[in-house]
Structures are given as C-alpha cells and as structure tokens.
Design a protein around this motif. Structure first.
Motif, PDB file in Angstrom:
ATOM      1  N   VAL A  50      38.661  -0.379  14.625  1.00  0.00           N
ATOM      2  CA  VAL A  50      37.751  -1.245  14.796  1.00  0.00           C
ATOM      3  C   VAL A  50      37.666  -1.961  15.750  1.00  0.00           C
ATOM      4  O   VAL A  50      36.735  -2.846  16.265  1.00  0.00           O
ATOM      5  N   SER A  51      39.048  -2.828  15.671  1.00  0.00           N
ATOM      6  CA  SER A  51      39.543  -4.418  16.731  1.00  0.00           C
ATOM      7  C   SER A  51      38.838  -3.549  17.885  1.00  0.00           C
ATOM      8  O   SER A  51      38.737  -3.996  19.054  1.00  0.00           O
ATOM      9  N   ALA A  52      40.210  -2.229  18.168  1.00  0.00           N
ATOM     10  CA  ALA A  52      39.858  -1.911  19.771  1.00  0.00           C
ATOM     11  C   ALA A  52      38.474  -1.446  20.174  1.00  0.00           C
ATOM     12  O   ALA A  52      38.624  -1.428  21.576  1.00  0.00           O
ATOM     13  N   SER A  53      37.419  -0.857  19.339  1.00  0.00           N
ATOM     14  CA  SER A  53      36.523  -0.926  19.607  1.00  0.00           C
ATOM     15  C   SER A  53      35.706  -1.828  20.166  1.00  0.00           C
ATOM     16  O   SER A  53      34.070  -1.504  20.947  1.00  0.00           O
ATOM     17  N   ASN A  79      35.559   8.025  27.303  1.00  0.00           N
ATOM     18  CA  ASN A  79      36.449   8.807  26.987  1.00  0.00           C
ATOM     19  C   ASN A  79      37.310   8.066  26.534  1.00  0.00           C
ATOM     20  O   ASN A  79      38.133   8.436  25.170  1.00  0.00           O
ATOM     21  N   ASP A  80      37.563   7.051  26.305  1.00  0.00           N
ATOM     22  CA  ASP A  80      38.938   5.923  25.922  1.00  0.00           C
ATOM     23  C   ASP A  80      38.021   5.798  24.405  1.00  0.00           C
ATOM     24  O   ASP A  80      38.412   5.856  23.602  1.00  0.00           O
ATOM     25  N   LEU A  81      36.610   5.463  24.720  1.00  0.00           N
ATOM     26  CA  LEU A  81      35.962   5.738  22.615  1.00  0.00           C
ATOM     27  C   LEU A  81      36.469   6.463  22.319  1.00  0.00           C
ATOM     28  O   LEU A  81      36.551   6.788  20.812  1.00  0.00           O
ATOM     29  N   PHE A  82      36.181   7.559  22.832  1.00  0.00           N
ATOM     30  CA  PHE A  82      36.103   9.117  21.915  1.00  0.00           C
ATOM     31  C   PHE A  82      37.945   8.807  21.103  1.00  0.00           C
ATOM     32  O   PHE A  82      37.613   9.412  20.246  1.00  0.00           O
ATOM     33  N   ILE A  83      38.725   8.844  22.042  1.00  0.00           N
ATOM     34  CA  ILE A  83      40.266   9.212  21.353  1.00  0.00           C
ATOM     35  C   ILE A  83      40.409   8.227  20.731  1.00  0.00           C
ATOM     36  O   ILE A  83      40.875   9.101  19.399  1.00  0.00           O
TER      37      ILE A  83
END
Length: 152
Positions: A50-53, A79-83
């Motif tokens: 949640v925080s990193a998104s 791509n970072d978000l999907f991972i």
C-alpha cells in the motif's frame, strides 16, 4: 518533517501504535497461533505494498536538492508496480478466501483515503508520509484479520 527529533506527541503515538499492534496480535493468537504468525507476514507485506504503491500515482512534494530519496522516489515504472502488486497478491494466498478478499478491498479503500489526505495536506507524499501510510495500513490489516477471523 525535516526535523529528525521525536517530540512528546511522536513518542506517545509510537507507544500507542506499538501497544495496539501487540494487543491485536495477542487477540489473533487467541484464535490460533498460526493465524497470528500468518497475520504478521501478511500485514507486513500488504502494508508495504500500500505504502510503496503511492509512489507510482502521486508526486513527491519535496523539491529540496539535498533530499536523499528524491532520485529514488520518482522512478517507479509500471513493471515495478506489477512486481509490487504481485508480491502482495502472493502473500494474500496465505489467507482464506473471505479474509483475503476483505483485506484486499479494505486496503484499496484505505490507500485511496490516504492519498486524499496527503493531497489535501501537502499536495503529494514524502518519505515520512509513506512511513505513516505503512504503519496505518499494518494496523488496519490486523483489525481486518481480527474481525474476519472472529466471523469465521
């Protein structure tokens, strides 16, 4: 937020948050110690998702050139978000269907609420607000798992 000292309200908030987490985990352990262990893993992971998104969709508000996190904070690609999201979904597999679905829906709503508050207060996010979002999301995860666990 540049002041690194912890005041009396900060110390009080820290103590209350730790006591709340402790009590929620104790209550979860009363149902089953395995549930409490799973809750630790799930809440730590999902709260960080949640925080990193927030980095993906919001703007970093500190324009200070001395900021240590600015170069890192503005480069989250799709791509970072999907991972990131895949790691959260993978951890939700530890839970039963209703608990996983409930937690997913609450975390989506909480993320939206946090973003609205951050936009209204400071116009985006900083590292401090990401940390606050993580702590709030972790506590809410424990609450949701406790409520859903008491229903099941």
């Amino acid at each position: 937020m540049k002041d690194s000292r912890l005041g009396s309200y900060g110390a009080l908030a820290l103590m209350l948050a730790l006591l709340l987490k402790w009590q929620l985990l104790v209550e979860l352990a009363l149902y089953d110690p395995v549930v409490a262990g799973s809750a630790l893993i799930v809440a730590h992971t999902v709260s960080r998702v949640v925080s990193a998104s927030i980095i993906f969709s919001e703007k970093y508000v500190r324009d200070d050139e001395t900021s240590k996190s600015k170069p890192l904070s503005q480069h989250q690609g799709i791509n970072d978000l999907f991972i990131l999201l895949a790691s959260g979904v993978l951890v939700l597999l530890f839970l039963k269907g209703l608990a996983a679905l409930s937690l997913l829906l609450v975390m989506i709503g909480l993320r939206r609420l946090i973003i609205v508050i951050f936009r209204r207060q400071i116009g985006g996010y900083t590292g401090d607000t990401l940390g606050a979002a993580q702590q709030i999301a972790e506590i809410v995860c424990y609450f949701v798992l406790l409520v859903v666990g008491s229903i099941l």
